[in-house]
Design a protein around this motif. Structure first.
Motif, PDB file in Angstrom:
ATOM      1  N   PRO A   1     -10.573   1.928   5.877  1.00  0.00           N
ATOM      2  CA  PRO A   1     -11.667   1.766   4.896  1.00  0.00           C
ATOM      3  C   PRO A   1     -13.013   2.230   5.434  1.00  0.00           C
TER       4      PRO A   1
ATOM      5  N   ARG B   1      -8.670  -7.835   0.887  1.00  0.00           N
ATOM      6  CA  ARG B   1      -9.900  -7.962   1.666  1.00  0.00           C
ATOM      7  C   ARG B   1     -11.047  -8.484   0.810  1.00  0.00           C
TER       8      ARG B   1
ATOM      9  N   LYS C   1      -9.088   0.262  -6.456  1.00  0.00           N
ATOM     10  CA  LYS C   1      -8.707  -0.359  -5.189  1.00  0.00           C
ATOM     11  C   LYS C   1      -7.202  -0.316  -4.956  1.00  0.00           C
TER      12      LYS C   1
ATOM     13  N   SER D   1      -4.352  -3.741  -0.548  1.00  0.00           N
ATOM     14  CA  SER D   1      -4.992  -4.338   0.623  1.00  0.00           C
ATOM     15  C   SER D   1      -6.495  -4.480   0.423  1.00  0.00           C
ATOM     16  N   GLU D   2      -7.094  -3.594  -0.389  1.00  0.00           N
ATOM     17  CA  GLU D   2      -8.526  -3.715  -0.674  1.00  0.00           C
ATOM     18  C   GLU D   2      -8.808  -4.956  -1.509  1.00  0.00           C
ATOM     19  N   TRP D   3      -7.915  -5.243  -2.459  1.00  0.00           N
ATOM     20  CA  TRP D   3      -8.085  -6.469  -3.245  1.00  0.00           C
ATOM     21  C   TRP D   3      -7.957  -7.695  -2.346  1.00  0.00           C
TER      22      TRP D   3
ATOM     23  N   LYS E   1      -7.861   4.761   2.048  1.00  0.00           N
ATOM     24  CA  LYS E   1      -8.458   3.554   1.475  1.00  0.00           C
ATOM     25  C   LYS E   1      -7.740   2.305   1.972  1.00  0.00           C
ATOM     26  N   ALA E   2      -6.437   2.400   2.176  1.00  0.00           N
ATOM     27  CA  ALA E   2      -5.663   1.233   2.600  1.00  0.00           C
ATOM     28  C   ALA E   2      -5.784   0.970   4.100  1.00  0.00           C
TER      29      ALA E   2
ATOM     30  N   HIS F   1     -14.690   4.384  -4.394  1.00  0.00           N
ATOM     31  CA  HIS F   1     -14.570   2.922  -4.355  1.00  0.00           C
ATOM     32  C   HIS F   1     -14.329   2.324  -5.742  1.00  0.00           C
TER      33      HIS F   1
ATOM     34  N   ASP G   1       0.814  -1.216   0.000  1.00  0.00           N
ATOM     35  CA  ASP G   1       0.000   0.000   0.000  1.00  0.00           C
ATOM     36  C   ASP G   1       0.848   1.267   0.000  1.00  0.00           C
TER      37      ASP G   1
END
Length: 620
Positions: free
Chosen positions: A338, A605, A598, A601-603, A334-335, A595, A200
């Protein structure tokens, strides 16, 4: 017999020592390095960053202390009473040269193709030490890095000073960099040996501006711009960000009075740009949208607070609205937080708003095919390169709203390559109608500037009156986390400003835990704001955000219009094209879904939530 109590010795407030035969008195606890500098002795350093990286790893700052069996590092040893120090004895000179030659034996010394040539601390110190040749064989580790990533690391030029590690961890709370391998194979790279695309990274660029060599730099996009300039079928339009005016002239030694943004316009003209426009315009546009959005957010927060007795409502915390103009900050939140993303403003950054306006409103005014427009921005930022590449930033015509982003350093290199000497030029005006910005747009580049600009407009929207001069001065200054409460027509507005991601991290933790409560929060990833951005000119060991920020506030004070809603070009744009803030067209062109792309880390999650879903790759 009366027993007397022994007195505890009081530590001396100062110490007196000798540096190269010159006596000097300094406060107790002063490092040998600072004592030597106080005595007028120049002790070179490489790895040293005050209060951040005082580890003595490079051994270039060694000095001789009379009576000590070994040379000592000046940067992390304390000066003592009666010390006799030699900064340039034969032992010291020999040790520094040997240490430098050992560093160079593992360094790619192709200075002619390095972006830091002429501004490289390693190069300067080597020259000062008289190192012309060295007897050691070169042992250069190969450097493997994705060439399309906005931030480039070349480990063949890394001297393992650890500055990037410390800056990323302590100042930016991201811990992207770390040590890998051991002993003679130790190297600095992505922590855990991971690929940079899988971590990230906020792309703040602070590791670049604090690197003493060319081991870190931005992706160079200069040739893409040259290709567009050479294409007769393409119309090139370039925008200049507010904080660029504070730094672009530093290479030529221009004073703040000489380095006007109008002189930069004059310098860009001979390069062949068709239109040169002012990002201050879209900063004003951002304020009109974000200020209106803030008022709506506060109304919704009031409704939520009024429904606080409802158990379902109580389960959903009410968070402040966060600014969205800094892409490094957006990447960070975002990282790491969230749960706060839905409260980040949907307003695009000024760069992206301008890109959308250029390929819609401006293209219509000029009678241009937007598909034949090449939109360039000059920014103090590395994260802007990533922002322009997000797949959803194409609202005007389906093409990228901004085609290419150049840092201030890249533009300086282009001007030098084209043999443009700004010292010989007179000021030139921006192209209209997108050439004018207010004082509110100008201060966007300093920490607290976005907050102040938004509050000026919010005050007007609520009261119908212009705010008093410097009414919002409490959000100014270099402090990393500032708080204030303002009276907005009888409604108290609680605000906070943070710059530097470690400060943002602390603020977000406090917000999420309920320790603090605000209505509006401004965050800038870089300490001091965009004036201290990761794409700004590098002056090793100097932090210039404060002085650069003062330039912006000085320009604001003398601006004809100081508030975004007063900008005639903004008024005309809304009347003729957008309608009003948050209108359907404004929402389409000037707002975004936070949103829609991404972080790594969002991927991760998302994959945990839906393990069978196809991996679409990472939007860096």
């Amino acid at each position: 017999m009366v027993k007397t109590q022994e007195k505890t010795p009081v530590a001396a407030a100062t110490v007196t020592l000798s540096v190269d035969g010159r006596e000097v008195t300094v406060p107790a606890g002063t490092t040998i390095l600072d004592a030597c500098r106080a005595a007028g002795a120049d002790v070179p350093t490489l790895c040293y960053l005050r209060e951040l990286n005082e580890i003595g790893s490079c051994r270039i700052c060694v000095v001789e202390v009379e009576g000590a069996p070994r040379l000592v590092a000046a940067c992390n040893n304390v000066a003592g009473e009666g010390m006799r120090i030699l900064t340039n004895s034969p032992r010291v000179r020999l040790a520094r040269r040997e240490n430098m030659m050992l560093l160079l034996s593992q360094h790619n010394s192709s200075c002619t193709t390095c972006t830091r040539s002429g501004n490289c601390t390693l190069q300067s110190v080597a020259v000062d030490l008289g190192v012309i040749d060295f007897p050691y064989p070169k042992i250069i580790d190969p450097s493997d890095w994705p060439a399309d990533f906005p931030l480039i690391r070349d480990n063949t030029k890394c001297i393992r000073c650890m500055r990037c590690i410390q800056e990323c961890e302590k100042v930016q709370a991201s811990s992207i960099w770390g040590l890998t391998n051991r002993a003679t194979h130790t190297r600095v790279g992505v922590a855990g040996g991971l690929d940079i695309r899988d971590v990230d990274c906020t792309l703040c660029g602070q590791c670049i501006t604090h690197c003493p060599t060319g081991a870190l730099r931005e992706r160079d996009d200069v040739m893409r711009v040259y290709e567009a300039l050479a294409d007769p079928t393409v119309t090139t339009i370039v925008q200049i960000a507010p904080s660029v005016r504070t730094s672009w002239g530093e290479y030529w030694g221009l004073s703040k009075e000489e380095a006007t943004v109008e002189r930069l316009v004059a310098a860009l003209r001979p390069m062949g740009f068709d239109y040169i426009v002012n990002t201050d315009f879209s900063a004003d546009l951002t304020i009109m949208e974000e200020g209106t959005e803030l008022l709506a957010h506060m109304k919704n927060a009031d409704k939520a607070a009024a429904a606080g007795s409802d158990p379902a409502a109580a389960a959903s915390p009410v968070y402040p609205m966060f600014t969205s103009c800094c892409p490094g900050w957006v990447r960070f939140v975002k990282a790491h937080y969230p749960q706060l993303v839905d409260d980040v403003s949907t307003s695009k950054s000024p760069q992206q708003m301008f890109g959308a306006v250029v390929k819609s409103y401006y293209a219509e005014l000029l009678g241009l095919d937007p598909h034949k427009v090449f939109s360039v921005s000059i920014m103090p930022c590395v994260a802007k390169k990533a922002e322009a590449g997000y797949a959803n930033m194409n609202d005007a015509c389906g093409d990228p709203d901004v085609d290419c982003v150049l840092t201030v350093r890249e533009v300086m290199r282009m001007l030098r390559a084209d043999h443009v000497d700004p010292r010989l030029l007179a000021d030139d005006a921006f192209d209209e109608p997108l050439g004018y910005g207010t004082g509110a747009g100008i201060i966007f580049g300093a920490t607290g500037g976005v907050m102040e600009a938004a509050l000026r407009t919010a005050h007007y929207l609520v009261t119908g009156k212009a705010p008093a001069d410097d009414m919002f001065a409490d959000v100014r200054g270099e402090r990393g986390w500032k708080e204030a409460t303002f009276d907005l027509a009888g409604t108290p507005v609680r605000v906070a400003v943070a710059s530097g991601l470690a400060n943002a991290d602390a603020l977000c933790r406090a917000v999420v835990s309920g320790e603090v409560a605000y209505d509006f929060v401004e965050v800038m990833a870089c300490p001091g704001g965009c004036v201290g951005g990761g794409g700004q000119p590098i002056h090793d060991g100097e932090e210039l955000a404060g002085s650069r920020g003062e330039v912006l506030y000085g320009l604001d004070r003398v601006a004809k219009y100081r508030n975004s809603y007063e900008n005639p070009a903004i008024v005309h744009c809304y009347n003729e094209y957008l309608g009003e803030p948050l209108s359907e067209r404004a929402e389409q062109l000037l707002h975004t879904d936070q949103h829609a792309w991404k972080m790594p880390s969002e991927w991760i999650r998302a994959a945990e939530d839906a393990p069978d879903a196809e991996d679409p790759g990472v939007d860096w």
